[in-house]
Design an enzyme around this catalytic site. Sequence first.
Site, PDB file in Angstrom:
ATOM      1  N   HIS A 169       0.838  -1.205   0.000  1.00 26.19           N
ATOM      2  CA  HIS A 169       0.000   0.000   0.000  1.00 26.19           C
ATOM      3  C   HIS A 169       0.871   1.251   0.000  1.00 26.19           C
ATOM      4  O   HIS A 169       0.632   2.195  -0.749  1.00 26.19           O
ATOM      5  CB  HIS A 169      -0.876   0.061   1.260  1.00 26.19           C
ATOM      6  CG  HIS A 169      -1.918  -0.983   1.374  1.00 26.19           C
ATOM      7  ND1 HIS A 169      -2.071  -1.737   2.523  1.00 26.19           N
ATOM      8  CD2 HIS A 169      -2.889  -1.397   0.535  1.00 26.19           C
ATOM      9  CE1 HIS A 169      -3.085  -2.563   2.368  1.00 26.19           C
ATOM     10  NE2 HIS A 169      -3.602  -2.381   1.160  1.00 26.19           N
TER      11      HIS A 169
ATOM     12  N   LYS B  32     -18.158  -5.510   8.520  1.00 23.55           N
ATOM     13  CA  LYS B  32     -16.911  -6.247   8.751  1.00 23.55           C
ATOM     14  C   LYS B  32     -16.231  -5.726  10.009  1.00 23.55           C
ATOM     15  O   LYS B  32     -16.118  -4.538  10.209  1.00 23.55           O
ATOM     16  CB  LYS B  32     -15.961  -6.068   7.567  1.00 23.55           C
ATOM     17  CG  LYS B  32     -16.361  -6.844   6.337  1.00 23.55           C
ATOM     18  CD  LYS B  32     -15.448  -6.541   5.177  1.00 23.55           C
ATOM     19  CE  LYS B  32     -14.204  -7.375   5.226  1.00 23.55           C
ATOM     20  NZ  LYS B  32     -13.361  -7.167   4.023  1.00 23.55           N
TER      21      LYS B  32
ATOM     22  N   ARG C 139      -1.941  -6.007  -8.501  1.00 22.04           N
ATOM     23  CA  ARG C 139      -0.967  -7.061  -8.207  1.00 22.04           C
ATOM     24  C   ARG C 139      -0.926  -8.121  -9.294  1.00 22.04           C
ATOM     25  O   ARG C 139       0.119  -8.675  -9.580  1.00 22.04           O
ATOM     26  CB  ARG C 139      -1.316  -7.728  -6.872  1.00 22.04           C
ATOM     27  CG  ARG C 139      -1.161  -6.812  -5.686  1.00 22.04           C
ATOM     28  CD  ARG C 139      -1.668  -7.478  -4.444  1.00 22.04           C
ATOM     29  NE  ARG C 139      -3.118  -7.645  -4.571  1.00 22.04           N
ATOM     30  CZ  ARG C 139      -3.929  -7.976  -3.588  1.00 22.04           C
ATOM     31  NH1 ARG C 139      -3.447  -8.228  -2.403  1.00 22.04           N
ATOM     32  NH2 ARG C 139      -5.224  -8.073  -3.782  1.00 22.04           N
TER      33      ARG C 139
ATOM     34  N   SER D  97      -3.284  -7.287   3.173  1.00 18.48           N
ATOM     35  CA  SER D  97      -3.481  -7.124   4.614  1.00 18.48           C
ATOM     36  C   SER D  97      -3.941  -8.435   5.250  1.00 18.48           C
ATOM     37  O   SER D  97      -3.518  -8.774   6.353  1.00 18.48           O
ATOM     38  CB  SER D  97      -4.517  -6.026   4.885  1.00 18.48           C
ATOM     39  OG  SER D  97      -4.046  -4.779   4.468  1.00 18.48           O
TER      40      SER D  97
END
Length: 159
Positions: free
Chosen positions: A17, A41, A90, A127
Site C-alpha cells: 500500500h 466487517k 498485483r 493485509s
Amino acid sequence: MRRAVCPGSFDPITNGHLDIIARASSLYDEVYVAVMINQSKKGLFEVEERIDLIGRVTAEYGNVRVEAFHGLLVDFCKQREIPAIVKGLRAVSDFDYELQMAQMNHGLSGVETLFIPTNPTYSFLSSSLVKEVATWGGDVSHLVPPEVLSALSDRLRKE
C-alpha cells in the site's frame, strides 16, 4: 491543484500500500488516502487506529491526507473535487475486478482511475495475509512499516 485518492480498508497498511501511495504522491499535488468504513466487517484495527497509523507512515511525503469514508467513493471524490482514483494492481485477477469498478465510477461521475502496477516485491502481499501470518507467529517485519509491526504485535498479544 492535482488531486487523487488511494482508497482501501488498510487493515493494516502494508509496504505494498505504502509503495502505491508514495508513487501517487510523486504524481499528484495532493493525495487522499480514503479509509473505507464497512459496518458489516469487524477489522483488526478500528478505523481511527488505521487513520493514525497511515498518517504516521505517510508523514514524510507532506502531501498525503488521510480520511475515513463510508458510501460511494465517487461521492468522496465529488465532495473534495478529486478527479482521479489511484489503484495498485498485483495480478490479472485484480485487473478484472478493478476495471469494472473503474468503469462504474467513471460512468457515475466521470472520475478517472489510474492503475499502477505493484512493485514485484509486493505482488503477493495483502493485509489479510499479513494478519494471518502474524497471528500464527510468522515474521511480517519486511511486509509492514515498523510502526505497523509494533501495533500489530500489540494487538495480537491482546487477542
